[in-house]
Design a protein around this motif. Structure first.
Motif, PDB file in Angstrom:
ATOM      1  N   PHE A  58       0.895   0.451   4.082  1.00  0.00           N
ATOM      2  CA  PHE A  58      -0.102  -0.463   3.543  1.00  0.00           C
ATOM      3  C   PHE A  58      -0.101  -1.783   4.300  1.00  0.00           C
ATOM      4  O   PHE A  58      -1.135  -2.276   4.744  1.00  0.00           O
ATOM      5  CB  PHE A  58       0.176  -0.680   2.052  1.00  0.00           C
ATOM      6  N   GLY A  59       1.088  -2.374   4.473  1.00  0.00           N
ATOM      7  CA  GLY A  59       1.188  -3.648   5.178  1.00  0.00           C
ATOM      8  C   GLY A  59       0.760  -3.554   6.634  1.00  0.00           C
ATOM      9  O   GLY A  59       0.184  -4.494   7.182  1.00  0.00           O
ATOM     10  N   LYS A  60       1.029  -2.418   7.265  1.00  0.00           N
ATOM     11  CA  LYS A  60       0.680  -2.261   8.680  1.00  0.00           C
ATOM     12  C   LYS A  60      -0.829  -2.301   8.881  1.00  0.00           C
ATOM     13  O   LYS A  60      -1.320  -2.890   9.848  1.00  0.00           O
ATOM     14  CB  LYS A  60       1.245  -0.943   9.215  1.00  0.00           C
ATOM     15  N   ILE A  61      -1.561  -1.661   7.988  1.00  0.00           N
ATOM     16  CA  ILE A  61      -3.018  -1.644   8.123  1.00  0.00           C
ATOM     17  C   ILE A  61      -3.571  -3.063   8.037  1.00  0.00           C
ATOM     18  O   ILE A  61      -4.425  -3.462   8.828  1.00  0.00           O
ATOM     19  CB  ILE A  61      -3.644  -0.731   7.044  1.00  0.00           C
ATOM     20  N   ILE A  62      -3.073  -3.850   7.079  1.00  0.00           N
ATOM     21  CA  ILE A  62      -3.550  -5.220   6.920  1.00  0.00           C
ATOM     22  C   ILE A  62      -3.205  -6.058   8.142  1.00  0.00           C
ATOM     23  O   ILE A  62      -4.040  -6.800   8.677  1.00  0.00           O
ATOM     24  CB  ILE A  62      -2.954  -5.861   5.655  1.00  0.00           C
ATOM     25  N   THR A  63      -1.963  -5.945   8.622  1.00  0.00           N
ATOM     26  CA  THR A  63      -1.516  -6.726   9.782  1.00  0.00           C
ATOM     27  C   THR A  63      -2.385  -6.467  10.997  1.00  0.00           C
ATOM     28  O   THR A  63      -2.881  -7.407  11.646  1.00  0.00           O
ATOM     29  CB  THR A  63      -0.053  -6.380  10.112  1.00  0.00           C
ATOM     30  N   TRP A  64      -2.603  -5.204  11.330  1.00  0.00           N
ATOM     31  CA  TRP A  64      -3.368  -4.880  12.529  1.00  0.00           C
ATOM     32  C   TRP A  64      -4.861  -5.102  12.336  1.00  0.00           C
ATOM     33  O   TRP A  64      -5.579  -5.360  13.301  1.00  0.00           O
ATOM     34  CB  TRP A  64      -3.066  -3.440  12.972  1.00  0.00           C
ATOM     35  N   LEU A  86      -6.110   1.629  14.978  1.00  0.00           N
ATOM     36  CA  LEU A  86      -6.710   2.955  14.812  1.00  0.00           C
ATOM     37  C   LEU A  86      -5.643   4.036  14.705  1.00  0.00           C
ATOM     38  O   LEU A  86      -5.793   4.992  13.932  1.00  0.00           O
ATOM     39  CB  LEU A  86      -7.645   3.246  15.983  1.00  0.00           C
ATOM     40  N   ALA A  87      -4.544   3.885  15.461  1.00  0.00           N
ATOM     41  CA  ALA A  87      -3.454   4.862  15.389  1.00  0.00           C
ATOM     42  C   ALA A  87      -2.811   4.850  14.009  1.00  0.00           C
ATOM     43  O   ALA A  87      -2.448   5.903  13.459  1.00  0.00           O
ATOM     44  CB  ALA A  87      -2.410   4.571  16.462  1.00  0.00           C
ATOM     45  N   ASN A  88      -2.665   3.660  13.427  1.00  0.00           N
ATOM     46  CA  ASN A  88      -2.097   3.557  12.080  1.00  0.00           C
ATOM     47  C   ASN A  88      -3.013   4.200  11.050  1.00  0.00           C
ATOM     48  O   ASN A  88      -2.549   4.872  10.124  1.00  0.00           O
ATOM     49  CB  ASN A  88      -1.867   2.085  11.716  1.00  0.00           C
ATOM     50  N   ILE A  89      -4.329   3.988  11.198  1.00  0.00           N
ATOM     51  CA  ILE A  89      -5.274   4.603  10.264  1.00  0.00           C
ATOM     52  C   ILE A  89      -5.203   6.125  10.372  1.00  0.00           C
ATOM     53  O   ILE A  89      -5.198   6.837   9.360  1.00  0.00           O
ATOM     54  CB  ILE A  89      -6.712   4.125  10.538  1.00  0.00           C
ATOM     55  N   LEU A  90      -5.121   6.635  11.599  1.00  0.00           N
ATOM     56  CA  LEU A  90      -5.062   8.085  11.804  1.00  0.00           C
ATOM     57  C   LEU A  90      -3.796   8.655  11.180  1.00  0.00           C
ATOM     58  O   LEU A  90      -3.842   9.624  10.425  1.00  0.00           O
ATOM     59  CB  LEU A  90      -5.108   8.408  13.298  1.00  0.00           C
ATOM     60  N   ALA A  91      -2.650   8.040  11.495  1.00  0.00           N
ATOM     61  CA  ALA A  91      -1.365   8.564  11.028  1.00  0.00           C
ATOM     62  C   ALA A  91      -1.206   8.413   9.525  1.00  0.00           C
ATOM     63  O   ALA A  91      -0.687   9.302   8.849  1.00  0.00           O
ATOM     64  CB  ALA A  91      -0.218   7.855  11.750  1.00  0.00           C
ATOM     65  N   TRP A  92      -1.651   7.263   9.001  1.00  0.00           N
ATOM     66  CA  TRP A  92      -1.440   7.003   7.584  1.00  0.00           C
ATOM     67  C   TRP A  92      -2.554   7.558   6.708  1.00  0.00           C
ATOM     68  O   TRP A  92      -2.300   7.987   5.594  1.00  0.00           O
ATOM     69  CB  TRP A  92      -1.339   5.497   7.340  1.00  0.00           C
ATOM     70  N   GLY A  93      -3.795   7.524   7.213  1.00  0.00           N
ATOM     71  CA  GLY A  93      -4.929   7.848   6.373  1.00  0.00           C
ATOM     72  C   GLY A  93      -5.540   9.217   6.578  1.00  0.00           C
ATOM     73  O   GLY A  93      -5.536  10.048   5.681  1.00  0.00           O
ATOM     74  N   GLU A  94      -6.082   9.449   7.762  1.00  0.00           N
ATOM     75  CA  GLU A  94      -6.868  10.666   7.988  1.00  0.00           C
ATOM     76  C   GLU A  94      -6.036  11.929   7.790  1.00  0.00           C
ATOM     77  O   GLU A  94      -6.448  12.864   7.098  1.00  0.00           O
ATOM     78  CB  GLU A  94      -7.470  10.626   9.393  1.00  0.00           C
ATOM     79  N   GLU A  95      -4.867  11.964   8.382  1.00  0.00           N
ATOM     80  CA  GLU A  95      -4.056  13.177   8.319  1.00  0.00           C
ATOM     81  C   GLU A  95      -3.482  13.438   6.917  1.00  0.00           C
ATOM     82  O   GLU A  95      -3.588  14.560   6.400  1.00  0.00           O
ATOM     83  CB  GLU A  95      -2.952  13.106   9.378  1.00  0.00           C
ATOM     84  N   ASP A 113      -4.922   4.702  -3.369  1.00  0.00           N
ATOM     85  CA  ASP A 113      -6.366   4.670  -3.091  1.00  0.00           C
ATOM     86  C   ASP A 113      -6.937   3.271  -3.295  1.00  0.00           C
ATOM     87  O   ASP A 113      -7.662   2.750  -2.431  1.00  0.00           O
ATOM     88  CB  ASP A 113      -7.102   5.659  -4.005  1.00  0.00           C
ATOM     89  N   PHE A 114      -6.607   2.668  -4.428  1.00  0.00           N
ATOM     90  CA  PHE A 114      -7.237   1.392  -4.764  1.00  0.00           C
ATOM     91  C   PHE A 114      -6.685   0.218  -3.963  1.00  0.00           C
ATOM     92  O   PHE A 114      -7.408  -0.744  -3.692  1.00  0.00           O
ATOM     93  CB  PHE A 114      -7.115   1.127  -6.263  1.00  0.00           C
ATOM     94  N   LEU A 115      -5.417   0.282  -3.561  1.00  0.00           N
ATOM     95  CA  LEU A 115      -4.867  -0.829  -2.782  1.00  0.00           C
ATOM     96  C   LEU A 115      -5.290  -0.779  -1.319  1.00  0.00           C
ATOM     97  O   LEU A 115      -5.401  -1.815  -0.664  1.00  0.00           O
ATOM     98  CB  LEU A 115      -3.340  -0.855  -2.882  1.00  0.00           C
ATOM     99  N   VAL A 116      -5.522   0.403  -0.804  1.00  0.00           N
ATOM    100  CA  VAL A 116      -5.901   0.519   0.617  1.00  0.00           C
ATOM    101  C   VAL A 116      -7.416   0.491   0.807  1.00  0.00           C
ATOM    102  O   VAL A 116      -7.905   0.072   1.861  1.00  0.00           O
ATOM    103  CB  VAL A 116      -5.299   1.807   1.220  1.00  0.00           C
ATOM    104  N   PHE A 117      -8.151   0.893  -0.217  1.00  0.00           N
ATOM    105  CA  PHE A 117      -9.603   0.960  -0.087  1.00  0.00           C
ATOM    106  C   PHE A 117     -10.236  -0.315   0.472  1.00  0.00           C
ATOM    107  O   PHE A 117     -11.103  -0.228   1.364  1.00  0.00           O
ATOM    108  CB  PHE A 117     -10.246   1.304  -1.436  1.00  0.00           C
ATOM    109  N   PRO A 118      -9.910  -1.526  -0.013  1.00  0.00           N
ATOM    110  CA  PRO A 118     -10.613  -2.715   0.501  1.00  0.00           C
ATOM    111  C   PRO A 118     -10.576  -2.840   2.016  1.00  0.00           C
ATOM    112  O   PRO A 118     -11.563  -3.240   2.639  1.00  0.00           O
ATOM    113  CB  PRO A 118      -9.875  -3.869  -0.173  1.00  0.00           C
TER     114      PRO A 118
END
Length: 198
Positions: A58-64, A86-95, A113-118
Motif C-alpha cells: 500500500f505504501g509503495k503505491i503512494i510513494t511512487w 507501474l511494476a508495483n501496480i503489476l506485482a501488487w494489483g493486477e496479478e 480494496d477501499f484503501l488502495v482504490f483512491p
C-alpha cells in the motif's frame, strides 16, 4: 495537526479519542461499530493476508505515485519512477486480483480494496488525460474493471471527486504549484456528492 501530528489525513476524533493513519482508523471503526459494514475480514487468515498486503504494498503505491508526478518530464528520474510505479501496480494489483476474483476481498470488497482504490482511481484518470503513456487500461485490464466496480458502489460514488478537479489538482502538483486547498485560499470543490453542513 491537532488530530494527526504528521499533518496528514485521515484523522478522527471519536469519544475524545484521537486516531490517525488510514488502516488504524478503519480498524478502529470496525471495532467501534461492529454492527455496521465490516471492512477487515473476520477470518484470522484472511485478516492476516489483508494486513500483509497493506504493509508490503500500500505504501509503495503512494510513494511512487507522488514521485512519478513530481519528477521533471522527460528526465531519467521520471522514466525510472514511472517504471517502478507501474511494476508495483503489476506485482501488487493486477496479478493478485486475477487470483482473488472481482475484489481483493474476493466476492466482496474489503479494507484492501477501499484503501488502495483512491490511488488507482486517480492513476486511471491521469492515464486517460494527463499521461496516456501510462496505458493503464491496456497494461492493467483487470484493475481497470476493478476500478469501475468500486466506482459504482453507491457509497463510493456519492463522494468521488469530480474528474476535472482531480486533474487540475494533480496538474498543479506535478508542476510544483501548491494547489488548493492547501495554500490557505478558497476551499477546493472536490466532491460531486451532496453538500455537507459546515
Amino acid at each position: 495537526m491537532k488530530v494527526n501530528p504528521n499533518g496528514t489525513v485521515p484523522g478522527l476524533i471519536h469519544n475524545d479519542v484521537e486516531i490517525y493513519e488510514s488502516d488504524v482508523v478503519v480498524e478502529y471503526l470496525d471495532g467501534a461499530f461492529p454492527n455496521s459494514c465490516q471492512l477487515f475480514p473476520k477470518d484470522p487468515a484472511a485478516r492476516a493476508k489483508a494486513r500483509i498486503q497493506m504493509a508490503n504494498h500500500f505504501g509503495k503505491i503512494i510513494t511512487w505515485f507522488y514521485k512519478s508526478l513530481r519528477a521533471e518530464k522527460g528526465s531519467p528520474e521520471k522514466a525510472e519512477f514511472v517504471a517502478t510505479f507501474l511494476a508495483n501496480i503489476l506485482a501488487w494489483g493486477e496479478e493478485p486480483l486475477a487470483q482473488a476474483g472481482d475484489f481483493f476481498g474476493g466476492a466482496e470488497p474489503n479494507v484492501v480494496d477501499f484503501l488502495v482504490f483512491p490511488w488507482l482511481h486517480r492513476t486511471e484518470i491521469i492515464s486517460r488525460s494527463l499521461a496516456p503513456e501510462l496505458e493503464f487500461g491496456k497494461r492493467f485490464p483487470k484493475l481497470t474493471a476493478w476500478v469501475e466496480r468500486i466506482r459504482n458502489i453507491p457509497s463510493v460514488k456519492a463522494i468521488l471527486p469530480k474528474e476535472e478537479n482531480l486533474l487540475a489538482f494533480f496538474k498543479a502538483y506535478g508542476a510544483g504549484v501548491r494547489p488548493l486547498p492547501y495554500n490557505g485560499g478558497s476551499k477546493w470543490p472536490m466532491y460531486s456528492g451532496p453538500p455537507k453542513d459546515e
